[in-house]
Enzyme design. Structure first.
Site, PDB file in Angstrom:
ATOM      1  N   LEU A 120       1.857  -4.287   6.501  1.00  0.00           N
ATOM      2  CA  LEU A 120       2.016  -4.687   7.894  1.00  0.00           C
ATOM      3  C   LEU A 120       1.078  -3.874   8.770  1.00  0.00           C
ATOM      4  CD1 LEU A 120       3.444  -6.011  10.338  1.00  0.00           C
ATOM      5  CD2 LEU A 120       5.210  -4.242  10.145  1.00  0.00           C
ATOM      6  N   SER A 121       0.223  -4.556   9.548  1.00  0.00           N
ATOM      7  CA  SER A 121      -0.660  -3.902  10.510  1.00  0.00           C
ATOM      8  C   SER A 121      -1.543  -2.864   9.813  1.00  0.00           C
ATOM      9  CB  SER A 121       0.189  -3.289  11.632  1.00  0.00           C
ATOM     10  OG  SER A 121      -0.609  -2.920  12.728  1.00  0.00           O
ATOM     11  N   TRP A 122      -1.408  -1.579  10.175  1.00  0.00           N
ATOM     12  CA  TRP A 122      -2.189  -0.527   9.507  1.00  0.00           C
ATOM     13  C   TRP A 122      -1.957  -0.572   7.999  1.00  0.00           C
ATOM     14  CZ3 TRP A 122      -1.372   3.607   6.328  1.00  0.00           C
ATOM     15  CH2 TRP A 122      -2.357   4.595   6.272  1.00  0.00           C
ATOM     16  N   THR A 146      -2.499  -8.050  10.258  1.00  0.00           N
ATOM     17  CA  THR A 146      -3.473  -7.017   9.946  1.00  0.00           C
ATOM     18  C   THR A 146      -4.882  -7.592  10.013  1.00  0.00           C
ATOM     19  OG1 THR A 146      -3.983  -5.230   8.388  1.00  0.00           O
ATOM     20  CG2 THR A 146      -3.508  -7.396   7.444  1.00  0.00           C
TER      21      THR A 146
END
Length: 296
Positions: A120-122, A146
């Site tokens: 998720l994301s980073w 992401t």
């Protein structure tokens, strides 16, 4: 006097899954990390677990809304990135390739030779690096909200400015104030929900850990190797995500050979706020039969 919140019914399957999560400290290559492990049961006994890689600056509890809606029989591994939550601060900043190697060693120490990875994301950057760096170990990949690192369609300068510091993880009032602008989706009408997700049960750790995470991605991009990924990949993104504009997951899905795209109506944290709708999409993808042999 404030009213008591209404009592919420928690399904029995969720309660059973939560009781099976075991949180412990594990030392890998000299760094002691906080890890949560839920063994697979039923049809998932002996199958590769799902490794969950979190967003920047938050501990493993931040993913609990998703965990609560995934198949309760699925084996799961969560961890606090070194320097975040209950994991020790590493002696020096690290590149993402070094962290990927460390995570693979962590999974090996837990006894998992193969695993699926969710980012998720980073954490999606870490998931992409794991997929290309350890192709024999990573079976399937789920990328949510992401991008491709330094070479992507960026957020607005103001959103990037807010993301450049850990203040939102340490100041609930500030988090509620900026949540609509940086997270979009349901946070636009319920900003307190964003603050609750970041502060309800998570532990941020020292500020230096956040900056180490930022430094890990400095100059990194997955664009040169997306075409080399051979794992089946599910790319998910929200249509109202100020941090990761929707063009980014579209581009990833187009460049990864065995990828499919699932755009949902929501913001950056939609996988958590609308987990009841999106977790089944992940479960269905992970449970599909493998049709091709492992990468060479």
């Amino acid at each position: 006097m404030t009213a008591e919140p209404p009592e919420q019914h928690v399904p029995d399957a969720v309660l059973v899954a939560q009781r099976r999560d075991v949180v412990r400290q594990l030392t890998v290559r000299g760094i002691t990390a906080r890890v949560s492990v839920r063994p697979g049961t039923g049809a998932h006994t002996g199958r590769p677990p799902l490794l969950l890689c979190n967003g920047i600056g938050v501990s493993l509890e931040a993913l609990q809304p998703l965990v609560d809606h995934l198949d309760p029989d699925r084996g799961l591994v969560r961890f606090d990135v070194p320097g975040i939550g209950g994991s020790a601060l590493p002696p020096a900043p690290y590149p993402i390739a070094a962290l990927s190697s460390w995570v693979t060693a962590l999974m090996g120490k837990l006894g998992h030779r193969r695993f699926d990875v969710f980012g998720l994301s980073w954490g999606g950057g870490l998931a992409q690096q794991l997929a290309v760096q350890s192709p024999r170990k990573v079976r399937r990949v789920v990328l949510v909200a992401t991008g491709t690192g330094c070479l992507m369609v960026p957020a607005s300068p103001r959103v990037l400015g807010i993301m450049s510091t850990p203040r939102r993880h340490r100041d609930p009032e500030y988090a509620a104030r900026v949540a609509p602008e940086i997270y979009g989706g349901s946070m636009r009408t319920d900003p307190a929900r964003g603050a609750a997700l970041l502060h309800g049960a998570t532990r941020s750790g020292p500020k230096r850990g956040y900056y180490y995470q930022l430094a890990a991605m400095a100059g990194w991009t997955s664009l040169p190797f997306l075409g080399l990924l051979r794992q089946p990949t599910l790319v998910m993104g929200g249509d109202d995500d100020p941090i990761i504009p929707a063009v980014n997951p579209r581009m990833q899905a187009a460049m990864i050979p065995r990828a499919r795209l699932h755009l949902y109506h929501g913001g950056h944290l939609g996988i958590l706020t609308e987990a009841d709708e999106l977790a089944p999409v992940i479960d269905a993808f992970l449970d599909e039969p493998d049709t091709l042999r492992r990468p060479a």
